[in-house]
Write a protein that holds these residues in place. Sequence first.
Motif, mmCIF file in Angstrom:
data_model
loop_
_atom_site.group_PDB
_atom_site.id
_atom_site.type_symbol
_atom_site.label_atom_id
_atom_site.label_comp_id
_atom_site.label_asym_id
_atom_site.label_seq_id
_atom_site.Cartn_x
_atom_site.Cartn_y
_atom_site.Cartn_z
ATOM 1 N N LEU A 12 -6.120 11.432 1.513
ATOM 2 C CA LEU A 12 -7.007 11.805 0.422
ATOM 3 C C LEU A 12 -6.578 13.081 -0.302
ATOM 4 O O LEU A 12 -6.595 13.103 -1.550
ATOM 5 C CB LEU A 12 -8.445 11.929 0.938
ATOM 6 N N PRO A 13 -6.197 14.173 0.401
ATOM 7 C CA PRO A 13 -5.790 15.385 -0.338
ATOM 8 C C PRO A 13 -4.627 15.133 -1.297
ATOM 9 O O PRO A 13 -4.652 15.570 -2.448
ATOM 10 C CB PRO A 13 -5.399 16.357 0.785
ATOM 11 N N GLN A 14 -3.602 14.404 -0.819
ATOM 12 C CA GLN A 14 -2.461 14.123 -1.685
ATOM 13 C C GLN A 14 -2.861 13.206 -2.836
ATOM 14 O O GLN A 14 -2.378 13.345 -3.972
ATOM 15 C CB GLN A 14 -1.328 13.465 -0.879
ATOM 16 N N ALA A 15 -3.773 12.261 -2.555
ATOM 17 C CA ALA A 15 -4.230 11.349 -3.607
ATOM 18 C C ALA A 15 -4.951 12.113 -4.709
ATOM 19 O O ALA A 15 -4.757 11.846 -5.901
ATOM 20 C CB ALA A 15 -5.141 10.286 -2.997
ATOM 21 N N LEU A 50 -1.792 4.670 -6.789
ATOM 22 C CA LEU A 50 -0.953 5.861 -6.679
ATOM 23 C C LEU A 50 0.524 5.521 -6.752
ATOM 24 O O LEU A 50 1.367 6.406 -6.891
ATOM 25 C CB LEU A 50 -1.268 6.591 -5.371
ATOM 26 N N GLN A 51 0.831 4.257 -6.608
ATOM 27 C CA GLN A 51 2.188 3.765 -6.814
ATOM 28 C C GLN A 51 2.076 2.377 -7.428
ATOM 29 O O GLN A 51 0.991 1.786 -7.446
ATOM 30 C CB GLN A 51 2.961 3.704 -5.487
ATOM 31 N N SER A 52 3.172 1.871 -7.943
ATOM 32 C CA SER A 52 3.120 0.565 -8.600
ATOM 33 C C SER A 52 2.583 -0.485 -7.632
ATOM 34 O O SER A 52 3.034 -0.549 -6.476
ATOM 35 C CB SER A 52 4.516 0.159 -9.087
ATOM 36 N N PRO A 53 1.614 -1.299 -8.054
ATOM 37 C CA PRO A 53 1.032 -2.295 -7.156
ATOM 38 C C PRO A 53 2.097 -3.248 -6.614
ATOM 39 O O PRO A 53 2.953 -3.734 -7.348
ATOM 40 C CB PRO A 53 0.043 -3.052 -8.056
#
Length: 305
Positions: A114-117, A276-279
């Motif tokens: 979560l923090p990085q997200a 957060l990255q390509s699906p």
Amino acid sequence: MPKIGIIYNDVKPIAGRVATELKDKLTAAGWDVCMTTGVGGILGYSTPESPVCHTPIDGLTPPGFDSEMSCAVVLGGDGTVLSAFRLVAPRGIPLLTVNTGHMGFLTEAYLNQLPQALESIMAGQYEIEERAMLTVKVFRGESVLWEALCLNEMVLHREPLTSMCHFEIAVGRHAPVDIAADGVIVSTPTGSTAYSLSAGGPVITPGVPALQLVPICPHSLASRALVFADTETVSIFPVNNIRLVMVVDGNAGCYVFPEDRVYMERSQYSARFIRLQSPEFFRILREKLGWGLPHIAKPTSVELP
């Protein structure tokens, strides 16, 4: 002041604790934070004594969750995600889905990520993936008795489930078909990995503009899953002299009586997932369902003499 929402599963203590901590952290960082539980998106069930349980689709959004909100964080499992999209899809709010449950098929991150997200979101380093939703309505004559947004599937069956019932189903302008089965499922591509998969339906990748109809334990070798364009509407007429039960996304539903009809169409609203990255759908299939994992040794190459 940027605005963000938090939707959490209040049944799970860890989700409530993290939601409170997250609200304090974001408020201190200068965000305007609105927080609510996912309960408002669980529409409940009508009863035989009160078969009408009608909450308009546009009337579920919590106070403060409006077009000025850049995104919202969901803390829970798949059920909370399904509930959350019923709350915010009419306002177009994208959701970062964080898993505090078990399977977490619909979630994007785990609690330890979560923090990085949040850093990625604040830096604008994310994509939006839109998933199709269904509008499901129950009509009696011209009156709407019940309606809901649906991300996974609509299931219509008899009480108890293991009893044969009959349906007349019209897809778009095509000729109606008769199905005898324990029940029927109408699923979106997102829902193709849920109940319809267990009932023998195919997996449909999220970008395919299609819906599927899956009979549950049909009483005919000819009644099998049908995939069709999501531009088509679906009307289901129960051909029974008893009431049926309709369940949407596993946590909302109503009784359907012989004089009623169930109507479905692709919704004007979409479920907007923050990625957060390509699906990469096949990766999720491998990680969550074990699809495509090798279970036998591959043959080795043999040099011919």
